[in-house]
Each structure stands twice: as C-alpha cells, then as structure tokens.
Design a protein around this motif. Structure first.
Motif, PDB file in Angstrom:
ATOM      1  N   TYR A  26       0.820  -1.208   0.000  1.00  0.00           N
ATOM      2  CA  TYR A  26       0.000   0.000   0.000  1.00  0.00           C
ATOM      3  C   TYR A  26       0.857   1.262   0.000  1.00  0.00           C
ATOM      4  CZ  TYR A  26      -4.247  -2.698   0.659  1.00  0.00           C
ATOM      5  OH  TYR A  26      -5.292  -3.555   0.476  1.00  0.00           O
ATOM      6  N   ARG A  27       2.020   1.220   0.637  1.00  0.00           N
ATOM      7  CA  ARG A  27       2.902   2.376   0.602  1.00  0.00           C
ATOM      8  C   ARG A  27       3.367   2.652  -0.825  1.00  0.00           C
ATOM      9  NH1 ARG A  27       6.504   1.445   4.673  1.00  0.00           N
ATOM     10  NH2 ARG A  27       7.769   0.081   3.354  1.00  0.00           N
ATOM     11  N   PHE A  69       0.486   4.107  -2.836  1.00  0.00           N
ATOM     12  CA  PHE A  69       0.224   5.492  -2.449  1.00  0.00           C
ATOM     13  C   PHE A  69       1.264   6.433  -3.050  1.00  0.00           C
ATOM     14  CE2 PHE A  69       1.171   9.037   0.396  1.00  0.00           C
ATOM     15  CZ  PHE A  69      -0.072   9.635   0.521  1.00  0.00           C
ATOM     16  N   PHE A  94      -0.284   9.300  -5.365  1.00  0.00           N
ATOM     17  CA  PHE A  94      -0.731  10.500  -4.670  1.00  0.00           C
ATOM     18  C   PHE A  94       0.173  11.717  -4.820  1.00  0.00           C
ATOM     19  CE2 PHE A  94      -1.572  13.277  -1.074  1.00  0.00           C
ATOM     20  CZ  PHE A  94      -2.941  13.421  -1.191  1.00  0.00           C
ATOM     21  N   ALA A 137      -7.520   3.491  -7.518  1.00  0.00           N
ATOM     22  CA  ALA A 137      -7.095   3.217  -6.147  1.00  0.00           C
ATOM     23  C   ALA A 137      -8.022   2.210  -5.483  1.00  0.00           C
ATOM     24  CB  ALA A 137      -7.055   4.520  -5.347  1.00  0.00           C
TER      25      ALA A 137
END
Length: 350
Positions: A77-78, A81, A85, A161
C-alpha cells in the motif's frame, strides 16, 4: 520475445504503450475541449475509453503481480500510495494556484477566490471522490467550449485506487487457488453488469462508466494469475477476433477489456521500444496535466483551431509538465517505497 513466451517484467515496452495510451486520452478530449463536435467512436467507445481500458488492464496485471510478490501488505500500500498521490496532489496545487490565476490573462471576466482554490484542493484530495469532488474554480473556465471542468480525467484515479484496495484485500483473504476464480467471477460479473447498465437508461452515468474499468482491471489480474493459460497459438487471433466482434456490434465496453489488455501485453513483448520511459516515465504526468493544458489552449484559441492543431499544441504544452512531474515529484517520492532504499523497477504500475 513472441506471444508464445511469458511476459518478461525486465524487458518489455509497457512504458511506451502507457505513454501512447496517455497521449490518446489527450487526442480523445480534443474534440470536446476544442469545440470540434462529437468525437469519433469505435465499437461504441471513444479513444479515451479504449485508452482507459488499457491503463486499467495493465494495472490489473502489474498490481496483482506486485501484491503477490512477497512484500508485506504495508509495503504494497505504501508503494501504491507513493505512485499515485504525490504527483496527483501537486497537480491539484498547480491547477488551483497556477493554471486558474493564469486564466485572467485571457479572460478578465473570470473570477475566483481563495476559498474556491482551497475548496478545489480539499474536496478533491481523496483522488477526486465521486459526489464530493469539485471540478471548477470559480468562473475561471466559463469562456471555453467545455466549461467549468479543470481536470476531467482525474475521476478515474479514485476507482483505480479502489481496485488496488480490492486486489490487496482479496489477496490477503483468499488463497491463490481461490483468488484466480474470484477474479474471473469479478470480470464476468462486471462485463454482464456493463451490458445491462448500458441498456438501462435510468442508471447513473457513474455506474455505466465505472463497471468497464473494473472489468479491465479484473481482466489484467486474470492475465497474471493464469499467465501460462494464455500462452497458446490461438490466443492472439482469438483476442483479435473478439475485439472485431465488439467493434462490429458496438459492445466494446462489454467484450473488449480482457482481449485488448492481452494484445497490449503481446505488443509490449514485440515492439522495440524497451528504452522508452526507463529513465523518465512521463505517462502519468501526461494523464494528469493533459486536460488543464487543453483548457488553457481552448481559452486562448477558442474553437477556431482544427483538431490536429489543437492536439499538437496540447501535447507540446503537456509533455514539459509531465517531465517535471516525473523528474521532481514522482521519482523522488518513489525513493520512499522501499525502507532500505530505492529499487529500480522497469514496469512500475501507474
């Protein structure tokens, strides 16, 4: 490599294909933003829709591979992101505090306030969420052929996402032998629901536009999970035949996502553009800056430009911003995805 060989993540032309897809989105929007009338379609879908099929299908494959590569859930998930983002957030700032004020040079009647600018950022910060998102900044785009929308394509990022979360949760909860059938079921359900939604006028447009993206992402996941099953001599002509049927019957949104994604991977193994994007992958930057640049071009030129010239000016204005985003925002952000330091990846997912 040929289509009879497994996809090689270290030697392929996916970055080049993604750049082409991003540029096709710019081309697709040129009819509406340049005031050139209805956009041509193929199989009931315009160029931008076909490009989004490709983006989501490629992401489905790469994100599923990433989730099952042995990294922890936190690392997964990091990385996702950091890939989406930072560049997205800076594009919000750029539109609110650079693009919108610049419109006063060509349209003095347009007005905005700091509240309009902050509202654009705060309401869109969750990747352009449906219902909550804000498309305008005061009346800064009241004099263009497609008014009051500063960055139309970004609504897809929320759903991309969401697909990341879907595959992340599914891979955490389901064993590998169940994950494959689950993705097949998701693909089929999304395809059937797409067909039903397009023949049910009462359904919101958001549903009919979102379901094909889910089908494309699930199709990409299926391609990864059953990689060897697609290594067959009949697979390429079969995929091409299915796309031809979808074009002839105007059912591209229902039938095309999986075979189109498959052919893109085949193409990535064949075309000799493996060096494109290895140092600077600007496809994401083209996607997030193309529309604002086109709105400025439309504000300056109105609807007087032929489509080809509108496209040329849009691309010329977008590529430098895409490079700056990649070089100074996206790449530095990705250095933080691995706690032990950066690891170069040839086919990082968008």
């Amino acid at each position: 490599m040929t289509y009879n060989s497994p996809f090689d993540p270290r030697s392929n032309s996916l970055n080049a294909i993604r750049l082409i897809l991003a540029l096709l989105v710019v081309v697709s929007h040129s009819w509406a933003l340049g005031g050139a009338g209805p956009e041509p379609e193929l199989g009931g879908a315009n160029l931008g829709t076909w490009a989004v099929f490709g983006f989501f299908g490629i992401s489905g494959y790469l994100i599923t591979r990433s989730r099952l590569s042995g990294h922890s859930v936190r690392q997964f998930y990091r990385a996702r992101f950091l890939r989406l983002f930072p560049g997205f957030f800076v594009s919000l700032l750029a539109v609110a505090f650079v693009f919108a004020p610049l419109t006063k040079l060509w349209d003095p009647t347009g007005s905005f306030s700091i509240l309009d600018q902050l509202g654009y950022i705060l309401r869109n910060v969750l990747l352009y969420p449906p219902v909550l998102g804000q498309y305008d900044i005061g009346s800064t785009l009241s004099a263009v052929p497609f008014p009051d929308v500063w960055n139309g394509p970004l609504w897809t990022l929320f759903w991309e996402a969401s697909c990341y979360v879907l595959i992340g949760v599914a891979a955490s909860l389901l064993p590998r032998r169940i994950l494959g059938p689950s993705m097949i079921a998701t693909l089929l359900a999304a395809a059937v629901a797409t067909f039903a939604a397009e023949h049910t006028p009462a359904l919101p447009l958001l549903i009919t536009r979102t379901l094909p993206m889910l089908a494309a992402f699930a199709g990409g996941a299926v391609l990864f999970l059953y990689d060897e099953k697609f290594i067959r001599r009949w697979a390429v002509p079969g995929a091409a035949g299915l796309i031809l049927v979808s074009v002839m019957t105007n059912t591209a949104t229902t039938l095309a996502p999986l075979p189109f994604t498959y052919l893109l991977f085949v193409l990535s193994a064949i075309i000799p553009f493996r060096q494109v994007g290895t140092r600077f992958d600007v496809s994401y930057g083209v996607y997030i800056y193309g529309w604002p640049v086109q709105q400025v071009v439309a504000l300056i030129a109105g609807d007087s430009l032929p489509v080809w010239l509108f496209v040329a000016l849009s691309v010329a204005g977008t590529l430098p911003l895409a490079y700056l985003s990649c070089r100074f925002i996206e790449q530095p952000a990705l250095l933080f995805k691995n706690p032990r330091g950066p690891v170069p990846v040839r086919t990082g997912a968008r």
